[in-house]
Design a protein around this motif. Sequence first.
Motif, PDB file in Angstrom:
ATOM      1  N   UNK A  13       3.562   1.053 -15.384  1.00  0.00           N
ATOM      2  CA  UNK A  13       3.177   0.633 -13.944  1.00  0.00           C
ATOM      3  C   UNK A  13       3.548  -1.005 -13.904  1.00  0.00           C
ATOM      4  N   UNK A  14       3.187  -1.787 -14.854  1.00  0.00           N
ATOM      5  CA  UNK A  14       3.533  -3.159 -14.574  1.00  0.00           C
ATOM      6  C   UNK A  14       4.865  -3.500 -14.430  1.00  0.00           C
ATOM      7  N   UNK A  15       5.822  -2.680 -15.037  1.00  0.00           N
ATOM      8  CA  UNK A  15       7.034  -2.874 -14.856  1.00  0.00           C
ATOM      9  C   UNK A  15       7.589  -2.925 -13.652  1.00  0.00           C
ATOM     10  N   UNK A  16       7.091  -2.598 -12.431  1.00  0.00           N
ATOM     11  CA  UNK A  16       7.312  -2.472 -10.997  1.00  0.00           C
ATOM     12  C   UNK A  16       6.691  -3.780 -10.363  1.00  0.00           C
ATOM     13  N   UNK A  17       5.970  -4.539 -11.148  1.00  0.00           N
ATOM     14  CA  UNK A  17       5.959  -5.850 -10.533  1.00  0.00           C
ATOM     15  C   UNK A  17       4.795  -6.022  -9.536  1.00  0.00           C
ATOM     16  N   UNK A  18       4.513  -7.276  -9.038  1.00  0.00           N
ATOM     17  CA  UNK A  18       3.557  -7.450  -8.174  1.00  0.00           C
ATOM     18  C   UNK A  18       3.852  -6.749  -6.513  1.00  0.00           C
ATOM     19  N   UNK A  19       3.020  -6.178  -6.121  1.00  0.00           N
ATOM     20  CA  UNK A  19       2.731  -5.856  -4.596  1.00  0.00           C
ATOM     21  C   UNK A  19       1.747  -6.545  -3.723  1.00  0.00           C
ATOM     22  N   UNK A  20       2.164  -7.438  -2.914  1.00  0.00           N
ATOM     23  CA  UNK A  20       1.103  -8.138  -2.207  1.00  0.00           C
ATOM     24  C   UNK A  20       0.318  -7.091  -1.402  1.00  0.00           C
ATOM     25  N   UNK A  21      -1.027  -7.517  -1.157  1.00  0.00           N
ATOM     26  CA  UNK A  21      -1.585  -6.630  -0.122  1.00  0.00           C
ATOM     27  C   UNK A  21      -2.966  -6.006  -0.930  1.00  0.00           C
ATOM     28  N   UNK A  22      -4.102  -5.720  -0.130  1.00  0.00           N
ATOM     29  CA  UNK A  22      -5.231  -5.241  -0.610  1.00  0.00           C
ATOM     30  C   UNK A  22      -5.532  -3.760  -0.135  1.00  0.00           C
ATOM     31  N   UNK A  23      -4.754  -3.072   0.304  1.00  0.00           N
ATOM     32  CA  UNK A  23      -4.837  -1.811   1.034  1.00  0.00           C
ATOM     33  C   UNK A  23      -4.960  -0.888  -0.160  1.00  0.00           C
ATOM     34  N   UNK A  24      -4.168  -0.962  -1.354  1.00  0.00           N
ATOM     35  CA  UNK A  24      -4.243   0.113  -2.251  1.00  0.00           C
ATOM     36  C   UNK A  24      -5.554  -0.093  -3.165  1.00  0.00           C
ATOM     37  N   UNK A  25      -5.817  -1.245  -3.559  1.00  0.00           N
ATOM     38  CA  UNK A  25      -7.185  -1.525  -4.348  1.00  0.00           C
ATOM     39  C   UNK A  25      -8.409  -1.248  -3.440  1.00  0.00           C
ATOM     40  N   UNK A  26      -8.293  -1.703  -2.265  1.00  0.00           N
ATOM     41  CA  UNK A  26      -9.303  -1.085  -1.405  1.00  0.00           C
ATOM     42  C   UNK A  26      -9.551   0.366  -1.331  1.00  0.00           C
ATOM     43  N   UNK A  27      -8.467   0.964  -1.307  1.00  0.00           N
ATOM     44  CA  UNK A  27      -8.413   2.529  -1.327  1.00  0.00           C
ATOM     45  C   UNK A  27      -9.090   2.994  -2.563  1.00  0.00           C
ATOM     46  N   UNK A  28      -8.630   2.516  -3.610  1.00  0.00           N
ATOM     47  CA  UNK A  28      -8.852   3.119  -4.831  1.00  0.00           C
ATOM     48  C   UNK A  28     -10.389   2.940  -5.215  1.00  0.00           C
TER      49      UNK A  28
END
Length: 425
Positions: A13-28
């Motif tokens: 997963x780390x290979x895909x780098x940084x993705x700005x935004x809090x929507x994924x962590x909030x849903x998780x």
Amino acid sequence: MTYKEILSHLYALGRFGMKPGLERITALLAALGNPEGKLAVVHVAGTNGKGSTAAFLDAVLRAGGLTTGLFTSPHLISFTERFRIGGIEIDETEVVSLARRVIAVAPPGSTFFELVTAMAFLHFAERRVDLAVMEVGMGGRFDATNAASGELAVITPIALDHCTWLGDSLAAIAVEKAGIIRPGRPVVSALQESAALDVVVEKCRADESPLFLCGREFDTTWESGFLAYHGLGIEIPHLVPGIAGRHQAMNAACALAAAELLGRQGLTVDKCAMERGIAAARWPGRMEFFDTAPRILLDGAHNPAGSLALARSLADVPRRRLILVVGVMGDKDVAAILAPLLPVADEVFTVTPPLERSLPAEDLAACCREQGGQRCTAAGTVADGVRRAREAAGPDDLVLVCGSLFTVGAARAFLLGREFEAVRG
């Protein structure tokens, strides 16, 4: 999945780098029952010193009898270093259990750091820690750790780094770092360059968040070999920081100021505990000495401000000659990192850290020679560089390994005879 399989999955997963935004962590986190909402959290953001500051604060709170969770990144040798409760690393069995649960409910596109942060929140909440000290990964505003509403924000010195993601000016980077500030919640800040300080001050004003600034509301001074803390309401005259380096004075000061403010919120730590905690603090890979012959010093300085602080701290380290082992990431300002160190190095061995985005040792050696480092050899791997430096050094010389936390981690693993888990993020 086994522990190694978990790491392989997360690393992919780390290979895909940084993705700005809090929507994924909030849903998780929502899918996990919002464990972050059950925690009292202190965020520690900044460019340099945030790991050391978090370690000082964690040690002070533990010395005061509190049960703490400490989340840091990246690790040096083992992935388990990222999660500590009461100063003790998580074990591999718990990593597997937490990761399985987090992966099972993670939204599509979740990043390495989002999953790992969710694991930390879940772990700390289920262990019912009194406080979670969360080192912010990159930036602050859109960092996964910022999904939690902190009781207190600590901002260490802000400098130019990760410019591709955070902006190419101090002001732009400060906007990202200041994103951890919450309305009405206190903020502790280290000394800042004026462009960064202006952003922090304005953010605190807009959010009506009280700002406690090092050099203004609190400070430290070196007096007769001891560190004296001049705090918000206390004075501690004889501190001996457990993390070496004169630049650690401000990190210790910020941690103590944060502890004082937490005391006003009911998490009280007395002066004696503060003194014990500062002395007991440890942060591997930051001015860490190996008492061998020759002595070896590891320091994770990985940007211009960090290498400058390291060069200044070397003035306090006795040695005959300095043998430098250096390896950097390819996306860094290599010339600026090398500039403070090459003039004090007698011989240089360049290495390639075991990470995809590393600058090859041969290219780094060419950069060194361009800046006047004529006694420079491309040594290959980190282990090879350490071996060759030890062979070249006399018993009174100092071998310094620096340039990247990944370089330091690989060197530390080699020196301790341990396996290096090269998971970034």
